[in-house]
Design a protein around this motif. Structure first.
Motif, PDB file in Angstrom:
ATOM      1  N   PHE A 240     -11.717   6.078  -0.153  1.00 54.14           N
ATOM      2  CA  PHE A 240     -10.613   6.004  -1.111  1.00 54.14           C
ATOM      3  C   PHE A 240     -11.066   5.275  -2.380  1.00 54.14           C
ATOM      4  N   ALA A 241     -11.834   4.196  -2.215  1.00 55.24           N
ATOM      5  CA  ALA A 241     -12.346   3.459  -3.375  1.00 55.24           C
ATOM      6  C   ALA A 241     -13.330   4.324  -4.160  1.00 55.24           C
ATOM      7  N   ALA A 242     -14.246   4.958  -3.446  1.00 53.51           N
ATOM      8  CA  ALA A 242     -15.267   5.782  -4.092  1.00 53.51           C
ATOM      9  C   ALA A 242     -14.645   6.891  -4.932  1.00 53.51           C
ATOM     10  N   ALA A 243     -13.556   7.460  -4.444  1.00 50.23           N
ATOM     11  CA  ALA A 243     -12.888   8.550  -5.171  1.00 50.23           C
ATOM     12  C   ALA A 243     -12.238   8.067  -6.459  1.00 50.23           C
ATOM     13  N   GLN A 244     -12.080   6.748  -6.602  1.00 55.58           N
ATOM     14  CA  GLN A 244     -11.344   6.222  -7.752  1.00 55.58           C
ATOM     15  C   GLN A 244     -12.164   5.281  -8.629  1.00 55.58           C
ATOM     16  N   LEU A 245     -13.425   5.073  -8.277  1.00 57.35           N
ATOM     17  CA  LEU A 245     -14.298   4.197  -9.063  1.00 57.35           C
ATOM     18  C   LEU A 245     -15.403   5.017  -9.719  1.00 57.35           C
ATOM     19  N   ASP A 246     -15.756   4.652 -10.937  1.00 58.56           N
ATOM     20  CA  ASP A 246     -16.816   5.375 -11.642  1.00 58.56           C
ATOM     21  C   ASP A 246     -18.126   5.381 -10.864  1.00 58.56           C
TER      22      ASP A 246
ATOM     23  N   PRO B 209      -0.805  -3.996 -13.215  1.00 56.63           N
ATOM     24  CA  PRO B 209      -1.100  -4.283 -14.624  1.00 56.63           C
ATOM     25  C   PRO B 209      -2.581  -4.472 -14.940  1.00 56.63           C
ATOM     26  N   THR B 210      -3.389  -4.880 -13.973  1.00 59.24           N
ATOM     27  CA  THR B 210      -4.788  -5.166 -14.320  1.00 59.24           C
ATOM     28  C   THR B 210      -5.822  -4.657 -13.322  1.00 59.24           C
ATOM     29  N   LEU B 211      -5.506  -4.590 -12.045  1.00 55.59           N
ATOM     30  CA  LEU B 211      -6.480  -4.115 -11.058  1.00 55.59           C
ATOM     31  C   LEU B 211      -6.272  -2.626 -10.820  1.00 55.59           C
ATOM     32  N   SER B 212      -7.338  -1.869 -10.959  1.00 56.91           N
ATOM     33  CA  SER B 212      -7.231  -0.432 -10.724  1.00 56.91           C
ATOM     34  C   SER B 212      -7.028  -0.154  -9.234  1.00 56.91           C
ATOM     35  N   ALA B 213      -6.544   1.034  -8.930  1.00 58.86           N
ATOM     36  CA  ALA B 213      -6.399   1.438  -7.529  1.00 58.86           C
ATOM     37  C   ALA B 213      -7.767   1.404  -6.847  1.00 58.86           C
ATOM     38  N   GLY B 214      -8.801   1.823  -7.538  1.00 59.48           N
ATOM     39  CA  GLY B 214     -10.147   1.801  -6.956  1.00 59.48           C
ATOM     40  C   GLY B 214     -10.612   0.391  -6.618  1.00 59.48           C
ATOM     41  N   GLU B 215     -10.321  -0.566  -7.500  1.00 61.05           N
ATOM     42  CA  GLU B 215     -10.691  -1.960  -7.227  1.00 61.05           C
ATOM     43  C   GLU B 215      -9.924  -2.505  -6.022  1.00 61.05           C
ATOM     44  N   ARG B 216      -8.640  -2.168  -5.943  1.00 58.50           N
ATOM     45  CA  ARG B 216      -7.837  -2.642  -4.813  1.00 58.50           C
ATOM     46  C   ARG B 216      -8.293  -1.992  -3.506  1.00 58.50           C
TER      47      ARG B 216
ATOM     48  N   GLY C  73     -18.532   5.474  -7.704  1.00 59.83           N
ATOM     49  CA  GLY C  73     -18.431   6.245  -6.468  1.00 59.83           C
ATOM     50  C   GLY C  73     -18.895   5.487  -5.236  1.00 59.83           C
ATOM     51  N   MET C  74     -19.347   6.237  -4.263  1.00 57.92           N
ATOM     52  CA  MET C  74     -19.768   5.650  -2.990  1.00 57.92           C
ATOM     53  C   MET C  74     -20.988   4.752  -3.150  1.00 57.92           C
ATOM     54  N   THR C  75     -21.828   5.037  -4.124  1.00 58.97           N
ATOM     55  CA  THR C  75     -22.996   4.179  -4.357  1.00 58.97           C
ATOM     56  C   THR C  75     -22.544   2.754  -4.655  1.00 58.97           C
ATOM     57  N   LEU C  76     -21.547   2.618  -5.505  1.00 57.30           N
ATOM     58  CA  LEU C  76     -21.029   1.290  -5.843  1.00 57.30           C
ATOM     59  C   LEU C  76     -20.391   0.624  -4.624  1.00 57.30           C
ATOM     60  N   VAL C  77     -19.601   1.375  -3.873  1.00 55.92           N
ATOM     61  CA  VAL C  77     -18.955   0.821  -2.679  1.00 55.92           C
ATOM     62  C   VAL C  77     -20.014   0.310  -1.713  1.00 55.92           C
ATOM     63  N   GLN C  78     -21.054   1.080  -1.496  1.00 51.93           N
ATOM     64  CA  GLN C  78     -22.120   0.665  -0.584  1.00 51.93           C
ATOM     65  C   GLN C  78     -22.872  -0.549  -1.114  1.00 51.93           C
ATOM     66  N   GLN C  79     -23.065  -0.623  -2.427  1.00 49.54           N
ATOM     67  CA  GLN C  79     -23.708  -1.800  -3.022  1.00 49.54           C
ATOM     68  C   GLN C  79     -22.892  -3.052  -2.730  1.00 49.54           C
ATOM     69  N   VAL C  80     -21.598  -2.975  -2.960  1.00 49.54           N
ATOM     70  CA  VAL C  80     -20.723  -4.130  -2.737  1.00 49.54           C
ATOM     71  C   VAL C  80     -20.782  -4.551  -1.284  1.00 49.54           C
ATOM     72  N   ARG C  81     -20.714  -3.593  -0.379  1.00 40.50           N
ATOM     73  CA  ARG C  81     -20.701  -3.918   1.047  1.00 40.50           C
ATOM     74  C   ARG C  81     -22.046  -4.481   1.514  1.00 40.50           C
ATOM     75  N   ALA C  82     -23.130  -4.043   0.905  1.00 38.41           N
ATOM     76  CA  ALA C  82     -24.460  -4.493   1.332  1.00 38.41           C
ATOM     77  C   ALA C  82     -24.893  -5.794   0.661  1.00 38.41           C
ATOM     78  N   ASP C  83     -24.531  -5.968  -0.609  1.00 32.78           N
ATOM     79  CA  ASP C  83     -25.022  -7.123  -1.366  1.00 32.78           C
ATOM     80  C   ASP C  83     -24.055  -7.414  -2.516  1.00 32.78           C
ATOM     81  N   LEU C  84     -23.013  -8.150  -2.223  1.00 36.47           N
ATOM     82  CA  LEU C  84     -22.003  -8.440  -3.236  1.00 36.47           C
ATOM     83  C   LEU C  84     -22.625  -9.063  -4.480  1.00 36.47           C
TER      84      LEU C  84
END
Length: 183
Positions: free
Chosen positions: A73-79, A43-50, A81-92
């Motif tokens: 999998f997250a990068a393919a479903q988040l606006d 209902p609220t969390l996107s597949a990319g967020e999960r 992309g991989m840049t955002l995934v790497q940002q989260v992993r490097a510096d939440l």
């Protein structure tokens, strides 16, 4: 090489894929859990967020296969992309995600360390950013499940995919078909 003979070419079935083929009777329930947690409608969390929660926990656990696959999998479903995934992993704290998702990822990190590290203060902080009880519940369950998945993959000493493009191909399959066809 895996710690046990999986009866297949590990290069063709890297990471969790080999053990899933080795024990299909356990693969079914594990894939069903991944489907429910990561791909099924929410209902609220996107597949990319999960998927991002799964990737984040897998990175904290230093599980190369799971971190690489769920990052893709997250990068393919988040606006972002991989840049955002790497940002989260490097510096939440500096990543370009909502305050609510950041608070949920902090809960996931606490679960990764020890479930008892999830405090009322962490939950209250997530609620203050708009997180619902369902989102807190599902974040805790995704994080706990990925601690298990990570230990399954690494405990058997399976190999990660040799070609990073394999993760991107799997990401497209999971994005469309979910986890019934991911292995």
């Amino acid at each position: 090489m895996a710690h046990i003979d999986l009866g297949l070419d590990e290069r063709q079935f890297p990471g969790i894929n080999g053990p899933m083929r080795f024990r299909p009777e356990t693969a079914g329930p594990l894939n069903a859990l991944a489907e429910a947690l990561l791909h099924a409608p929410h209902p609220t969390l996107s597949a990319g967020e999960r998927e991002l929660i799964a990737a984040y926990v897998s990175g904290l656990n230093e599980c190369v296969f799971c971190c690489s696959s769920h990052s893709a999998f997250a990068a393919a479903q988040l606006d972002g992309g991989m840049t955002l995934v790497q940002q989260v992993r490097a510096d939440l704290d500096g990543a370009d995600v909502s305050a609510k998702l950041r608070a949920l990822l902090r809960i996931a990190a606490a679960v990764q360390q020890d479930g008892r590290k999830v405090t009322a203060a962490l939950v209250d902080a997530a609620r203050a950013e708009g997180a619902t009880d369902l989102e807190v519940h599902d974040t805790v369950l995704i994080a706990a499940a990925f601690c298990m998945f990570n230990r399954y993959v690494d405990g058997l000493g399976t190999l990660p995919a040799a070609d990073p493009a394999d993760y991107e191909q799997a990401a497209q399959r999971v994005k469309v078909h979910g986890y019934g066809q991911a292995a």
